[in-house]
Design an enzyme around this catalytic site. Structure first.
Site, PDB file in Angstrom:
ATOM      1  N   ASP A  16       0.845  -1.199   0.000  1.00 32.86           N
ATOM      2  CA  ASP A  16       0.000   0.000   0.000  1.00 32.86           C
ATOM      3  C   ASP A  16       0.879   1.246   0.000  1.00 32.86           C
ATOM      4  O   ASP A  16       0.888   2.035   0.950  1.00 32.86           O
ATOM      5  CB  ASP A  16      -0.932  -0.022   1.211  1.00 32.86           C
ATOM      6  CG  ASP A  16      -1.816  -1.255   1.221  1.00 32.86           C
ATOM      7  OD1 ASP A  16      -2.351  -1.597   0.150  1.00 32.86           O
ATOM      8  OD2 ASP A  16      -1.957  -1.886   2.280  1.00 32.86           O
ATOM      9  N   LYS A  37       0.737  -8.050  -2.109  1.00 33.36           N
ATOM     10  CA  LYS A  37      -0.699  -7.747  -2.076  1.00 33.36           C
ATOM     11  C   LYS A  37      -0.931  -6.401  -2.757  1.00 33.36           C
ATOM     12  O   LYS A  37      -0.505  -5.366  -2.271  1.00 33.36           O
ATOM     13  CB  LYS A  37      -1.232  -7.708  -0.645  1.00 33.36           C
ATOM     14  CG  LYS A  37      -2.758  -7.531  -0.601  1.00 33.36           C
ATOM     15  CD  LYS A  37      -3.283  -7.606   0.820  1.00 33.36           C
ATOM     16  CE  LYS A  37      -3.126  -6.320   1.579  1.00 33.36           C
ATOM     17  NZ  LYS A  37      -4.017  -5.228   1.068  1.00 33.36           N
ATOM     18  N   ASP A  64      -6.242  -7.713  -3.884  1.00 35.80           N
ATOM     19  CA  ASP A  64      -7.158  -7.480  -2.761  1.00 35.80           C
ATOM     20  C   ASP A  64      -8.136  -6.363  -3.113  1.00 35.80           C
ATOM     21  O   ASP A  64      -7.996  -5.227  -2.661  1.00 35.80           O
ATOM     22  CB  ASP A  64      -6.342  -7.128  -1.518  1.00 35.80           C
ATOM     23  CG  ASP A  64      -7.199  -7.024  -0.265  1.00 35.80           C
ATOM     24  OD1 ASP A  64      -8.291  -7.633  -0.239  1.00 35.80           O
ATOM     25  OD2 ASP A  64      -6.771  -6.347   0.680  1.00 35.80           O
ATOM     26  N   LEU A  65      -9.147  -6.697  -3.908  1.00 38.11           N
ATOM     27  CA  LEU A  65     -10.131  -5.706  -4.343  1.00 38.11           C
ATOM     28  C   LEU A  65     -11.422  -5.757  -3.547  1.00 38.11           C
ATOM     29  O   LEU A  65     -12.251  -4.852  -3.650  1.00 38.11           O
ATOM     30  CB  LEU A  65     -10.441  -5.897  -5.831  1.00 38.11           C
ATOM     31  CG  LEU A  65      -9.248  -5.776  -6.775  1.00 38.11           C
ATOM     32  CD1 LEU A  65      -9.716  -5.907  -8.219  1.00 38.11           C
ATOM     33  CD2 LEU A  65      -8.499  -4.476  -6.566  1.00 38.11           C
ATOM     34  N   LYS A  66     -11.621  -6.812  -2.776  1.00 37.53           N
ATOM     35  CA  LYS A  66     -12.822  -6.960  -1.939  1.00 37.53           C
ATOM     36  C   LYS A  66     -14.095  -6.663  -2.744  1.00 37.53           C
ATOM     37  O   LYS A  66     -14.912  -5.821  -2.375  1.00 37.53           O
ATOM     38  CB  LYS A  66     -12.740  -6.068  -0.696  1.00 37.53           C
ATOM     39  CG  LYS A  66     -11.574  -6.407   0.226  1.00 37.53           C
ATOM     40  CD  LYS A  66     -11.588  -5.540   1.471  1.00 37.53           C
ATOM     41  CE  LYS A  66     -10.452  -5.889   2.408  1.00 37.53           C
ATOM     42  NZ  LYS A  66      -9.122  -5.502   1.891  1.00 37.53           N
ATOM     43  N   LEU A  67     -14.263  -7.381  -3.824  1.00 36.75           N
ATOM     44  CA  LEU A  67     -15.404  -7.164  -4.714  1.00 36.75           C
ATOM     45  C   LEU A  67     -16.719  -7.356  -3.973  1.00 36.75           C
ATOM     46  O   LEU A  67     -16.877  -8.300  -3.193  1.00 36.75           O
ATOM     47  CB  LEU A  67     -15.331  -8.126  -5.902  1.00 36.75           C
ATOM     48  CG  LEU A  67     -14.073  -8.016  -6.765  1.00 36.75           C
ATOM     49  CD1 LEU A  67     -14.080  -9.102  -7.829  1.00 36.75           C
ATOM     50  CD2 LEU A  67     -13.951  -6.641  -7.396  1.00 36.75           C
ATOM     51  N   HIS A  68     -17.663  -6.471  -4.216  1.00 36.85           N
ATOM     52  CA  HIS A  68     -18.975  -6.534  -3.535  1.00 36.85           C
ATOM     53  C   HIS A  68     -19.964  -5.760  -4.398  1.00 36.85           C
ATOM     54  O   HIS A  68     -20.025  -4.538  -4.360  1.00 36.85           O
ATOM     55  CB  HIS A  68     -18.865  -5.915  -2.141  1.00 36.85           C
ATOM     56  CG  HIS A  68     -20.062  -6.139  -1.288  1.00 36.85           C
ATOM     57  ND1 HIS A  68     -20.083  -5.817   0.051  1.00 36.85           N
ATOM     58  CD2 HIS A  68     -21.285  -6.656  -1.555  1.00 36.85           C
ATOM     59  CE1 HIS A  68     -21.264  -6.121   0.567  1.00 36.85           C
ATOM     60  NE2 HIS A  68     -22.014  -6.626  -0.409  1.00 36.85           N
ATOM     61  N   ASP A  69     -20.726  -6.499  -5.206  1.00 41.37           N
ATOM     62  CA  ASP A  69     -21.670  -5.864  -6.121  1.00 41.37           C
ATOM     63  C   ASP A  69     -22.676  -6.936  -6.538  1.00 41.37           C
ATOM     64  O   ASP A  69     -22.674  -8.047  -5.996  1.00 41.37           O
ATOM     65  CB  ASP A  69     -20.919  -5.293  -7.339  1.00 41.37           C
ATOM     66  CG  ASP A  69     -21.599  -4.053  -7.923  1.00 41.37           C
ATOM     67  OD1 ASP A  69     -22.834  -4.108  -8.121  1.00 41.37           O
ATOM     68  OD2 ASP A  69     -20.905  -3.058  -8.187  1.00 41.37           O
ATOM     69  N   ILE A  70     -23.513  -6.621  -7.516  1.00 41.72           N
ATOM     70  CA  ILE A  70     -24.456  -7.629  -7.986  1.00 41.72           C
ATOM     71  C   ILE A  70     -23.680  -8.768  -8.636  1.00 41.72           C
ATOM     72  O   ILE A  70     -22.563  -8.581  -9.124  1.00 41.72           O
ATOM     73  CB  ILE A  70     -25.489  -7.033  -8.955  1.00 41.72           C
ATOM     74  CG1 ILE A  70     -24.803  -6.495 -10.222  1.00 41.72           C
ATOM     75  CG2 ILE A  70     -26.315  -5.939  -8.263  1.00 41.72           C
ATOM     76  CD1 ILE A  70     -25.785  -6.065 -11.294  1.00 41.72           C
ATOM     77  N   THR A 128     -10.666  -6.497   9.815  1.00 36.62           N
ATOM     78  CA  THR A 128      -9.897  -6.486  11.062  1.00 36.62           C
ATOM     79  C   THR A 128      -9.827  -5.108  11.690  1.00 36.62           C
ATOM     80  O   THR A 128      -9.428  -4.966  12.852  1.00 36.62           O
ATOM     81  CB  THR A 128      -8.471  -7.010  10.838  1.00 36.62           C
ATOM     82  OG1 THR A 128      -7.861  -6.272   9.783  1.00 36.62           O
ATOM     83  CG2 THR A 128      -8.490  -8.481  10.472  1.00 36.62           C
ATOM     84  N   GLN A 198      -5.705  -1.332  13.253  1.00 27.23           N
ATOM     85  CA  GLN A 198      -6.160  -2.716  13.374  1.00 27.23           C
ATOM     86  C   GLN A 198      -6.661  -2.948  14.802  1.00 27.23           C
ATOM     87  O   GLN A 198      -5.900  -2.848  15.766  1.00 27.23           O
ATOM     88  CB  GLN A 198      -5.018  -3.694  13.066  1.00 27.23           C
ATOM     89  CG  GLN A 198      -4.449  -3.553  11.667  1.00 27.23           C
ATOM     90  CD  GLN A 198      -5.413  -4.024  10.596  1.00 27.23           C
ATOM     91  OE1 GLN A 198      -6.410  -4.661  10.870  1.00 27.23           O
ATOM     92  NE2 GLN A 198      -5.116  -3.683   9.352  1.00 27.23           N
ATOM     93  N   ARG A 219       2.669  -2.358   7.461  1.00 23.59           N
ATOM     94  CA  ARG A 219       3.449  -1.325   8.146  1.00 23.59           C
ATOM     95  C   ARG A 219       4.612  -1.846   8.984  1.00 23.59           C
ATOM     96  O   ARG A 219       5.648  -1.164   9.063  1.00 23.59           O
ATOM     97  CB  ARG A 219       2.499  -0.448   8.974  1.00 23.59           C
ATOM     98  CG  ARG A 219       1.795   0.598   8.112  1.00 23.59           C
ATOM     99  CD  ARG A 219       0.591   1.207   8.776  1.00 23.59           C
ATOM    100  NE  ARG A 219      -0.533   0.269   8.781  1.00 23.59           N
ATOM    101  CZ  ARG A 219      -1.750   0.587   9.172  1.00 23.59           C
ATOM    102  NH1 ARG A 219      -2.017   1.807   9.602  1.00 23.59           N
ATOM    103  NH2 ARG A 219      -2.718  -0.300   9.129  1.00 23.59           N
TER     104      ARG A 219
END
Length: 241
Positions: A16, A37, A64-70, A128, A198, A219
Site C-alpha cells: 500500500d 498484495k 485485494d479488491l474486496k469485490l462486492h456488487d451484484i 480487522t 487494526q 506497516r
C-alpha cells in the site's frame, strides 16, 4: 493439518505504497516474502500494470479488491482478475451466496481463457479494523468472532476457496470448517509493534498456531528502519510457530 511450506510462501507484503516505492521494497524483502498484495489504492491508480510489475519481480499476486456488487458485475470483474494470472482474489462474504458463486465462476473462467491457474477466491468476513462496537453499529449481531464465523459458513457453502479473517478467528474457523479453507490473516503485528488502525491484531506466531495459511504484513515492514531484517524476523517467527 495445513501444508508445510517455506515461511516466505506464508507471508504477503501489503504494498500500500506508491508503485515505484512498493516495487523497490518488495525486491528488498523478496527472500522472505512470497506474495505481493496489490490493494485498492494501487489498482485504482495503475490498474493491471501494477500486477504485471510485481509479477516481473517473481511475486505471486494477492489482488485485494474486496469485490462486492451484484453477481453479474462481480463475475465480470473476477474474470478480468483471473485473466491477469493472480494467485488470490478477495470478495466480500456479505455479498451473499449468489455473488460468491459468481465470483468463483468468473475467476476460473477468466484464468482458463488465458492459460493461467485459477486464483483462489477468498471471502472477507469481518474487517480487522472493526471493533466490537462498530460491528454492532453496522447491524451484525453478536461479537466480531461470531459474525465472522456466520459469514465464513456462508462463503464456504458457496464454494469459495478460502477466507480472510483476523488471527483471533482463525482457530475457530479451523475447528468449525476443517483444514480445507485457505485462511488469510491481515492485522499481523510483531510483538511491540503499534496496532495502528487494526482493532484485532495479533503476532505472526499467534496467527500460524491458530491455523492461518497466509499472513499479510504491511506497516511493520514498511516503517521498519531495516525492512529486510524485519521481514526476516517475521519469517523466522512463522517458521518457529
Amino acid at each position: 493439518m495445513t501444508e508445510v511450506l517455506p515461511a516466505r510462501e506464508r507471508i504477503a507484503l501489503a504494498a500500500d505504497l506508491p508503485l515505484d516505492e512498493g516495487l523497490r521494497l518488495y525486491e528488498r524483502v523478496a527472500p522472505h516474502v512470497g506474495y505481493a498484495k496489490v490493494g485498492l489504492s494501487l489498482f485504482v491508480e495503475h490498474g493491471p500494470p501494477a500486477v504485471a510489475a510485481f509479477q516481473r519481480l517473481g511475486a505471486r499476486i494477492f489482488l485485494d479488491l474486496k469485490l462486492h456488487d451484484i453477481p453479474n458485475t462481480v463475475e465480470l470483474a473476477a474474470a478480468r482478475a483471473g485473466a491477469l494470472g493472480v494467485s488470490l482474489l478477495t470478495v466480500h462474504a456479505a455479498g451473499g451466496e449468489s455473488m460468491l458463486r459468481a465470483a468463483v465462476k468468473g475467476a476460473r473462467e477468466g484464468a482458463l481463457a488465458k492459460g493461467h491457474a485459477a486464483p483462489r477466491v477468498l471471502a472477507v468476513t469481518v474487517l480487522t479494523s472493526l471493533s466490537a462496537e462498530e460491528v454492532a453499529a453496522v447491524g451484525l449481531p453478536g461479537t466480531p468472532e461470531e459474525a465472522a464465523l456466520r459469514l465464513a459458513r456462508l462463503a464456504v457453502g458457496a464454494g469459495v476457496d478460502g477466507l480472510v479473517c483476523s488471527p483471533r478467528e482463525a482457530a475457530a474457523f479451523r475447528r468449525e470448517l476443517g483444514p480445507t479453507p485457505f485462511l488469510c490473516t491481515p492485522g499481523i503485528r510483531p510483538a511491540g509493534a503499534a496496532a495502528g488502525d487494526q482493532s484485532r491484531a495479533e503476532t505472526p506466531a499467534f496467527a500460524r498456531r491458530a491455523g492461518a495459511d497466509l499472513l499479510v504484513v504491511g506497516r511493520p515492514i514498511h516503517t521498519a528502519p531495516e525492512p529486510l531484517a524485519a521481514a526476516r524476523a517475521i519469517a523466522e517467527e512463522v517458521s518457529s510457530a
